[in-house]
Design a protein around this motif. Structure first.
Motif, short mmCIF file in Angstrom:
data_model
loop_
_atom_site.label_atom_id
_atom_site.label_comp_id
_atom_site.label_asym_id
_atom_site.label_seq_id
_atom_site.Cartn_x
_atom_site.Cartn_y
_atom_site.Cartn_z
N GLY A 78 0.82 -1.19 0.00
CA GLY A 78 0.00 0.00 0.00
C GLY A 78 0.86 1.25 0.00
O GLY A 78 2.02 1.21 -0.40
N VAL A 79 0.31 2.37 0.45
CA VAL A 79 0.99 3.66 0.43
C VAL A 79 1.12 4.18 1.85
O VAL A 79 0.16 4.19 2.62
CB VAL A 79 0.23 4.68 -0.44
N THR A 80 2.34 4.62 2.19
CA THR A 80 2.63 5.20 3.50
C THR A 80 2.70 6.71 3.38
O THR A 80 3.38 7.23 2.50
CB THR A 80 3.96 4.65 4.04
N LYS A 81 2.03 7.42 4.28
CA LYS A 81 1.95 8.87 4.19
C LYS A 81 3.31 9.54 4.32
O LYS A 81 3.62 10.49 3.60
CB LYS A 81 1.00 9.41 5.25
N LYS A 82 4.16 9.04 5.21
CA LYS A 82 5.45 9.69 5.41
C LYS A 82 6.35 9.55 4.18
O LYS A 82 7.26 10.34 3.99
CB LYS A 82 6.15 9.15 6.64
#
Length: 530
Positions: free
Chosen positions: A188-192
């Motif tokens: 998935g995608v990590t915000k940091k």
């Protein structure tokens, strides 16, 4: 020697399997790759059971590492591809977060196993550990020494630029869709790492909201309109690259991937191609699978207390039936093709070790194995051992099976002029096995001793690129001349991997005498540093 490869039980890769050839003994590269990839669990441990890390899974990070490594490929000029250049590109925006997976691949590389080969193996293990398909594995990738060009497409690219990026890598529009769907089957995608994508309160979001395991939820949720994929329904439409990719042919390809079998076959085919994208001029091996009979290194040493030689080796049987009565015998002849031993030239295995459990044997192929160990003593140094073979007697009334090389004449010993002396060598290692301080002892025939330097090349496998150092072994008078051999030794000042090569003379290929020696074989002298 030719090893007959067992067919992989995957119809989707049958065409690739049909091309698989056999490997000749001795082949240290194939032996070490087989050991690390199929037998041992150390390499697979970080990704075992699709374990979660940093909200995502290690498997997703390993698959992403593989794609981002090949993404530098330029089909127009043949540059880039899977060459471990990604390790020099971790500061690029598209590679944000990959540094967390970088240490997973350290400690296993050598002249025989490149970092790029480990990245490819990692993608295969990652899929398997998350209930995905097994991809056929080839080796022979060459490590880069710096950054590559291009790179993985960034999420803000428009469709034309996305298509051009994949075209440059060698994939058409339908394959771009398939690779994107398969690559985002987990993870998935990590915000940091990607704050432009995750512009709401979420710190992380899976592509597939149903499971962390391999399945086609990435596709079905998209078609159903239930997806949480931040590259499809993210609040920042500019970075919604997945929807641009999926809809590039009005969802025709994606609809075909809604069938689980079609999804698995597409991912198997595309990932297999992806892992084999290499720079021009690099030739990969044939497909590597577990061998029916794997013969280990034939290691000759000088005995400690007698004027004789000894030899140790192993024979691994793949998927043997349970038979405690089985006898496995090693038979040999001397360099004149005769048996010069008064006691005979055969010996039963000194012991056996089952290879089962969580190895790639079991998980990837549903196989088990038994390794038989042999220690031959009191070998006359004047005639040595010329060749050997094995006899397997199931003791059930059937005829014993002879295991020989492909010409039927036995496994030939290449040389006994320069030997890594297991008997006198020692290994000291700390608890986690990452800091070796060792005494490497080399035995050289008296008539060659002093006529050329004995150079030992060691590798630091905890760096990228791998770091090689050359050290000269010095005459060691603590060990008296024995069996016609003179002894040299050294303690490398930097030695963080139990692998080295021994050269009689300068470090050039024609002077290589002992390839990828293993100090760790001196098991009787292994000690742990406090």
């Amino acid at each position: 020697m030719r090893y007959f490869l067992t067919p992989l039980a995957l119809a989707s890769s049958a065409a690739v399997m049909a091309q698989a050839k056999m490997f000749h003994w001795p082949n240290r590269q194939m032996e070490m790759l087989d050991t690390v990839f199929f037998e041992q669990t150390a390499f697979q441990t970080p990704v075992s059971k699709c374990v979660v890390r940093d909200n995502s899974t290690v498997a997703a990070q390993w698959v992403r590492m593989a794609f981002h490594d090949i993404a530098t490929h330029n089909i127009d000029d043949g540059t880039g591809g899977m060459d471990s250049s990604v390790f020099f590109e971790l500061d690029r925006g598209e590679n944000a977060g990959l540094a967390r997976a970088f240490p997973d691949f350290l400690g296993f590389g050598s002249r025989l196993i490149s970092l790029a080969d480990l990245i490819a193996a990692g993608a295969i293990v990652a899929s398997l550990e998350c209930n995905g398909p097994v991809f056929p594995y080839r080796a022979g990738r060459v490590d880069a020494t710096g950054q590559g060009g291009g790179g993985a497409p960034k999420p803000f690219l428009n469709l034309t630029d996305l298509q051009e990026s994949f075209r440059r890598q060698g994939f058409n529009n339908a394959e771009m869709i398939g690779l994107t769907a398969c690559g985002h089957a987990f993870g998935g995608v990590t915000k940091k790492d990607f704050p432009d994508v995750m512009q709401d309160e979420r710190q992380f979001q899976f592509f597939n909201n149903r499971t962390t395991l391999f399945d086609n939820g990435i596709v079905t949720q998209y078609l159903e309109g239930t997806t949480f994929n931040p590259l499809v329904v993210g609040v920042n439409a500019t970075t919604n690259s997945d929807i641009r990719v999926f809809n590039s042919d009005q969802n025709a390809t994606v609809k075909g991937l809604a069938d689980p079998a079609a999804f698995t076959k597409t991912c198997t085919d595309l990932f297999t191609r992806m892992l084999n994208v290499v720079p021009a001029g690099v030739t990969l091996t044939d497909v590597i699978e577990p061998w029916d009979y794997k013969v280990g290194e034939a290691r000759i040493s000088v005995a400690n207390n007698t004027d004789k030689l000894s030899m140790s080796t192993t024979l691994r049987l793949l998927n043997p039936k349970d038979n405690p009565r089985r006898q496995v015998k090693l038979v040999w002849v001397d360099t004149h093709g005769r048996c010069s031993q008064w006691s005979g030239c055969s010996a039963l295995a000194s012991g056996s070790t089952p290879i089962t459990g969580s190895t790639f044997f079991q998980k990837g192929f549903g196989k088990t194995a038994i390794q038989y160990n042999f220690n031959i003593k009191d070998i006359d140094p004047s005639t040595s051992i010329g060749k050997f073979w094995f006899e397997i007697d199931e003791r059930d009334g059937s005829r014993p099976t002879e295991v020989k090389n492909d010409d039927g004449k036995g496994y030939n010993i290449a040389q006994d002029d320069v030997l890594f002396d297991v008997t006198r060598s020692t290994l000291f290692t700390n608890a986690d096995g990452t800091n070796f301080t060792s005494q490497i002892v080399i035995a050289v025939k008296d008539n060659l001793a002093g006529k050329a330097p004995i150079n030992v090349e060691t590798v630091d496998a905890y760096t990228a690129p791998l770091k090689y150092d050359v050290h000269e072994a010095k005459l060691d008078t603590r060990f008296k001349k024995t069996a016609g051999y003179t002894f040299f030794s050294l303690t490398p000042p930097t030695f963080r991997n139990a692998a080295f090569d021994v050269y009689y003379g300068q470090v050039v290929p024609q002077n290589l005498k002992v390839q990828h020696g293993q100090v760790a074989e001196a098991l009787s002298k292994v000690q742990s540093l406090s």
